[in-house]
Write a protein that holds these residues in place. Structure first.
Motif, PDB file in Angstrom:
ATOM      1  N   HIS A  11      42.930  34.224  37.245  1.00  0.00           N
ATOM      2  CA  HIS A  11      42.524  35.520  37.763  1.00  0.00           C
ATOM      3  C   HIS A  11      42.610  36.601  36.694  1.00  0.00           C
ATOM      4  O   HIS A  11      42.466  37.768  36.984  1.00  0.00           O
ATOM      5  CB  HIS A  11      43.411  35.920  38.941  1.00  0.00           C
ATOM      6  CG  HIS A  11      43.398  34.905  40.025  1.00  0.00           C
ATOM      7  ND1 HIS A  11      42.233  34.458  40.589  1.00  0.00           N
ATOM      8  CD2 HIS A  11      44.396  34.240  40.641  1.00  0.00           C
ATOM      9  CE1 HIS A  11      42.526  33.551  41.512  1.00  0.00           C
ATOM     10  NE2 HIS A  11      43.823  33.402  41.552  1.00  0.00           N
ATOM     11  N   ARG A  12      42.911  36.199  35.477  1.00  0.00           N
ATOM     12  CA  ARG A  12      43.058  37.203  34.416  1.00  0.00           C
ATOM     13  C   ARG A  12      41.860  37.120  33.499  1.00  0.00           C
ATOM     14  O   ARG A  12      41.503  36.073  33.014  1.00  0.00           O
ATOM     15  CB  ARG A  12      44.371  36.981  33.665  1.00  0.00           C
ATOM     16  CG  ARG A  12      45.546  37.387  34.554  1.00  0.00           C
ATOM     17  CD  ARG A  12      46.890  37.100  33.953  1.00  0.00           C
ATOM     18  NE  ARG A  12      47.923  37.370  34.930  1.00  0.00           N
ATOM     19  CZ  ARG A  12      48.647  38.500  34.975  1.00  0.00           C
ATOM     20  NH1 ARG A  12      48.469  39.434  34.057  1.00  0.00           N
ATOM     21  NH2 ARG A  12      49.550  38.671  35.919  1.00  0.00           N
ATOM     22  N   LEU A  13      41.245  38.273  33.300  1.00  0.00           N
ATOM     23  CA  LEU A  13      39.984  38.315  32.560  1.00  0.00           C
ATOM     24  C   LEU A  13      40.100  39.277  31.388  1.00  0.00           C
ATOM     25  O   LEU A  13      41.010  40.123  31.343  1.00  0.00           O
ATOM     26  CB  LEU A  13      38.863  38.782  33.494  1.00  0.00           C
ATOM     27  CG  LEU A  13      38.646  37.919  34.745  1.00  0.00           C
ATOM     28  CD1 LEU A  13      37.592  38.550  35.646  1.00  0.00           C
ATOM     29  CD2 LEU A  13      38.206  36.516  34.352  1.00  0.00           C
ATOM     30  N   ILE A  14      39.164  39.154  30.478  1.00  0.00           N
ATOM     31  CA  ILE A  14      39.094  40.082  29.349  1.00  0.00           C
ATOM     32  C   ILE A  14      38.744  41.473  29.878  1.00  0.00           C
ATOM     33  O   ILE A  14      37.733  41.644  30.561  1.00  0.00           O
ATOM     34  CB  ILE A  14      38.010  39.621  28.356  1.00  0.00           C
ATOM     35  CG1 ILE A  14      38.403  38.284  27.726  1.00  0.00           C
ATOM     36  CG2 ILE A  14      37.775  40.678  27.289  1.00  0.00           C
ATOM     37  CD1 ILE A  14      37.278  37.646  26.909  1.00  0.00           C
ATOM     38  N   CYS A  15      39.601  42.439  29.566  1.00  0.00           N
ATOM     39  CA  CYS A  15      39.362  43.816  30.009  1.00  0.00           C
ATOM     40  C   CYS A  15      39.287  44.724  28.796  1.00  0.00           C
ATOM     41  O   CYS A  15      40.239  44.792  28.008  1.00  0.00           O
ATOM     42  CB  CYS A  15      40.498  44.310  30.886  1.00  0.00           C
ATOM     43  SG  CYS A  15      40.374  43.701  32.545  1.00  0.00           S
ATOM     44  N   TYR A  51      40.226  46.279  23.541  1.00  0.00           N
ATOM     45  CA  TYR A  51      40.970  45.730  24.670  1.00  0.00           C
ATOM     46  C   TYR A  51      41.831  46.801  25.333  1.00  0.00           C
ATOM     47  O   TYR A  51      42.366  47.694  24.653  1.00  0.00           O
ATOM     48  CB  TYR A  51      41.910  44.623  24.194  1.00  0.00           C
ATOM     49  CG  TYR A  51      41.222  43.341  23.785  1.00  0.00           C
ATOM     50  CD1 TYR A  51      40.517  42.585  24.708  1.00  0.00           C
ATOM     51  CD2 TYR A  51      41.321  42.868  22.481  1.00  0.00           C
ATOM     52  CE1 TYR A  51      39.910  41.396  24.336  1.00  0.00           C
ATOM     53  CE2 TYR A  51      40.720  41.671  22.100  1.00  0.00           C
ATOM     54  CZ  TYR A  51      40.012  40.944  23.032  1.00  0.00           C
ATOM     55  OH  TYR A  51      39.410  39.763  22.664  1.00  0.00           O
ATOM     56  N   VAL A  52      41.979  46.684  26.626  1.00  0.00           N
ATOM     57  CA  VAL A  52      43.017  47.444  27.318  1.00  0.00           C
ATOM     58  C   VAL A  52      44.344  46.765  26.991  1.00  0.00           C
ATOM     59  O   VAL A  52      44.460  45.547  27.075  1.00  0.00           O
ATOM     60  CB  VAL A  52      42.774  47.440  28.841  1.00  0.00           C
ATOM     61  CG1 VAL A  52      43.924  48.109  29.576  1.00  0.00           C
ATOM     62  CG2 VAL A  52      41.449  48.118  29.166  1.00  0.00           C
ATOM     63  N   SER A  86      30.105  44.100  33.592  1.00  0.00           N
ATOM     64  CA  SER A  86      30.869  42.859  33.678  1.00  0.00           C
ATOM     65  C   SER A  86      29.957  41.651  33.715  1.00  0.00           C
ATOM     66  O   SER A  86      28.753  41.779  33.959  1.00  0.00           O
ATOM     67  CB  SER A  86      31.733  42.886  34.943  1.00  0.00           C
ATOM     68  OG  SER A  86      30.927  43.116  36.088  1.00  0.00           O
ATOM     69  N   GLY A  87      30.555  40.490  33.486  1.00  0.00           N
ATOM     70  CA  GLY A  87      29.795  39.255  33.585  1.00  0.00           C
ATOM     71  C   GLY A  87      30.201  38.247  32.542  1.00  0.00           C
ATOM     72  O   GLY A  87      31.004  38.534  31.650  1.00  0.00           O
ATOM     73  N   PRO A  88      29.622  37.027  32.652  1.00  0.00           N
ATOM     74  CA  PRO A  88      30.015  35.946  31.754  1.00  0.00           C
ATOM     75  C   PRO A  88      29.393  36.035  30.361  1.00  0.00           C
ATOM     76  O   PRO A  88      29.918  35.449  29.417  1.00  0.00           O
ATOM     77  CB  PRO A  88      29.509  34.692  32.473  1.00  0.00           C
ATOM     78  CG  PRO A  88      28.385  35.175  33.335  1.00  0.00           C
ATOM     79  CD  PRO A  88      28.684  36.595  33.689  1.00  0.00           C
ATOM     80  N   ARG A  93      33.298  36.254  23.881  1.00  0.00           N
ATOM     81  CA  ARG A  93      34.658  35.736  24.027  1.00  0.00           C
ATOM     82  C   ARG A  93      34.937  35.234  25.441  1.00  0.00           C
ATOM     83  O   ARG A  93      35.937  34.575  25.679  1.00  0.00           O
ATOM     84  CB  ARG A  93      35.677  36.814  23.638  1.00  0.00           C
ATOM     85  CG  ARG A  93      35.648  37.128  22.145  1.00  0.00           C
ATOM     86  CD  ARG A  93      36.413  38.398  21.803  1.00  0.00           C
ATOM     87  NE  ARG A  93      35.729  39.590  22.318  1.00  0.00           N
ATOM     88  CZ  ARG A  93      36.043  40.842  21.957  1.00  0.00           C
ATOM     89  NH1 ARG A  93      37.027  41.059  21.086  1.00  0.00           N
ATOM     90  NH2 ARG A  93      35.378  41.870  22.458  1.00  0.00           N
ATOM     91  N   TRP A  95      34.098  35.708  30.059  1.00  0.00           N
ATOM     92  CA  TRP A  95      33.832  36.595  31.201  1.00  0.00           C
ATOM     93  C   TRP A  95      34.656  37.870  31.005  1.00  0.00           C
ATOM     94  O   TRP A  95      35.873  37.813  30.839  1.00  0.00           O
ATOM     95  CB  TRP A  95      34.260  35.902  32.493  1.00  0.00           C
ATOM     96  CG  TRP A  95      33.414  36.226  33.701  1.00  0.00           C
ATOM     97  CD1 TRP A  95      32.514  35.382  34.292  1.00  0.00           C
ATOM     98  CD2 TRP A  95      33.396  37.435  34.485  1.00  0.00           C
ATOM     99  NE1 TRP A  95      31.933  36.005  35.380  1.00  0.00           N
ATOM    100  CE2 TRP A  95      32.452  37.264  35.532  1.00  0.00           C
ATOM    101  CE3 TRP A  95      34.070  38.656  34.392  1.00  0.00           C
ATOM    102  CZ2 TRP A  95      32.174  38.238  36.482  1.00  0.00           C
ATOM    103  CZ3 TRP A  95      33.790  39.647  35.324  1.00  0.00           C
ATOM    104  CH2 TRP A  95      32.863  39.438  36.357  1.00  0.00           C
ATOM    105  N   VAL A  97      35.189  42.348  31.717  1.00  0.00           N
ATOM    106  CA  VAL A  97      34.910  43.618  32.379  1.00  0.00           C
ATOM    107  C   VAL A  97      35.151  44.713  31.354  1.00  0.00           C
ATOM    108  O   VAL A  97      36.223  44.771  30.747  1.00  0.00           O
ATOM    109  CB  VAL A  97      35.864  43.870  33.569  1.00  0.00           C
ATOM    110  CG1 VAL A  97      35.583  45.233  34.199  1.00  0.00           C
ATOM    111  CG2 VAL A  97      35.734  42.770  34.603  1.00  0.00           C
ATOM    112  N   VAL A  99      35.251  48.803  31.160  1.00  0.00           N
ATOM    113  CA  VAL A  99      35.158  50.087  31.847  1.00  0.00           C
ATOM    114  C   VAL A  99      34.659  51.086  30.804  1.00  0.00           C
ATOM    115  O   VAL A  99      35.306  51.311  29.784  1.00  0.00           O
ATOM    116  CB  VAL A  99      36.510  50.517  32.435  1.00  0.00           C
ATOM    117  CG1 VAL A  99      36.361  51.825  33.208  1.00  0.00           C
ATOM    118  CG2 VAL A  99      37.066  49.428  33.345  1.00  0.00           C
TER     119      VAL A  99
END
Lengths: 229, 229
Positions: A11-15, A51-52, A86-88, A93, A95, A97, A99
């Motif tokens: 459930h952890r994605l690149i933000c 990155y956040v 967002s998206g794959p 690197r 999937w 998101v 902002v």
């Protein structure tokens, strides 16, 4: 292997955050691009972003301010959230998101090394989905400029009303009647005269200088109708 | 331990979507809340939401549609991105980003078990930052309704112009002149008459029934000025 870490990881994605920093130079809306130092797309011009960092950022806006400070050397310009993208496929690197934020500054002095201000209508193809993000930001800024104090952030303080009028016209790309412009600025109520400050220009009567009222540095003043309504 | 997984994990954050699904019932704007089955906040009423699943979602909007389908049993109502909400404290599971969406539907039949429609002005305290997300969505919908086709999505099709007029008035909480309303609907150009369909009501001449034109099911038609401008 730690099972709980694994299930979390699902459930952890690149933000990331990306910032569309805009200014007005030579009566053109321009965007700041920075040469990327790292992969992916090392060497390409792209929006300042990153990155956040959960360990240091209080929220995504905080991350955007950090990115602007570190990559563009800017303290804290007017900043608002644009949208998330967002998206794959948008980031090689994985999937992700992002902002995205839009920020406005008065035309800066000479750009720093690695910084490039390019007119928004003449951009090369940008990496990631940065082209789409810039287009989205420009639409937002032009639309909001119709009925808000937003363009003030493109104007170096203090300024005269005719100078601000010129900023609005350049941004909207159309003439704005000077009388209705003054009325709209009164209605927006976001300006205050700088006591005793006037600008003498040629043979004309010196013009009063204005600045943005403090309460509108981070929020906008909105009008019920557009400038040409 | 796999080092590359670890270094990735630093930049991977909890990503969720939350959906503010609004409808108009009894002339009140109401929001769908669902009883949470799992921790955190099991048993509490909250917005329908969930993790973004990188393996199945094409983007966050896709995740929002999946959540609406799975948790609210709704196919694909009008949906637009609201904003992202982020930070270390909004979700007890850790630093998180939620991309929030607003969706509109015509007043549904009786709610399903576990579903609760509550008036947006009479909400209990909600878990996470869902109270803030709902307030933000309601502001957006009321503002946009001033100058767009947005409220049409709250109206069951087909409808008469007086019925749609009532929806706009209930949403904006103020009377709207019927003549300027018809002019604005013409300007927005998003309606088409349903051929041969009229609604007979009491002693009046039967009223023409309208529906939304297909091209405005997923995008809005925007007017240059507000309804009361």
């Amino acid at each position: 292997m730690n099972t709980s870490t694994n299930s979390n990881a699902d459930h952890r994605l690149i933000c990331t955050v990306d910032v569309v920093l805009l200014t007005l130079r030579d009566a053109q809306l321009q965007v700041l691009l920075i040469k990327r130092e790292r992969e992916p797309f090392a060497g390409a011009l792209a929006l300042p972003g990153g990155y956040v960092h959960a360990s240091v950022d209080q929220d995504c806006a905080d991350a955007a301010r950090r990115v602007l400070h570190d990559k563009a050397g800017l303290p804290s310009p007017y900043l608002e959230q644009l949208a998330s993208f967002s998206g794959p496929a948008r980031d090689p690197r994985g999937w992700s998101v992002s902002v995205a934020y839009v920020a406005l500054v008065a035309a800066p002095q000479a750009p720093q090394p690695g910084q490039h201000w390019l007119p928004v209508d003449e951009l090369p193809q940008l990496p990631f989905d940065h082209g789409r993000i810039v287009a989205n930001a420009v639409d937002r800024v032009r639309n909001k400029s119709q009925y808000s104090s937003l363009p003030v952030h493109l104007c170096a303080e203090p300024f005269t009303l005719p100078q601000l009028h010129g900023i609005y016209e350049a941004l909207l790309g159309e003439p704005i009647n000077a009388v209705s412009f003054r009325r709209k600025m009164d209605e927006l109520g976001m300006l205050e005269p700088v006591p005793g400050a006037k600008l003498a220009q040629g043979p004309h009567r010196p013009a009063q200088l204005y600045r943005l009222r403090d309460e509108y540095r981070r929020t906008l003043s909105l009008a019920g109708r557009g400038l040409n309504a």
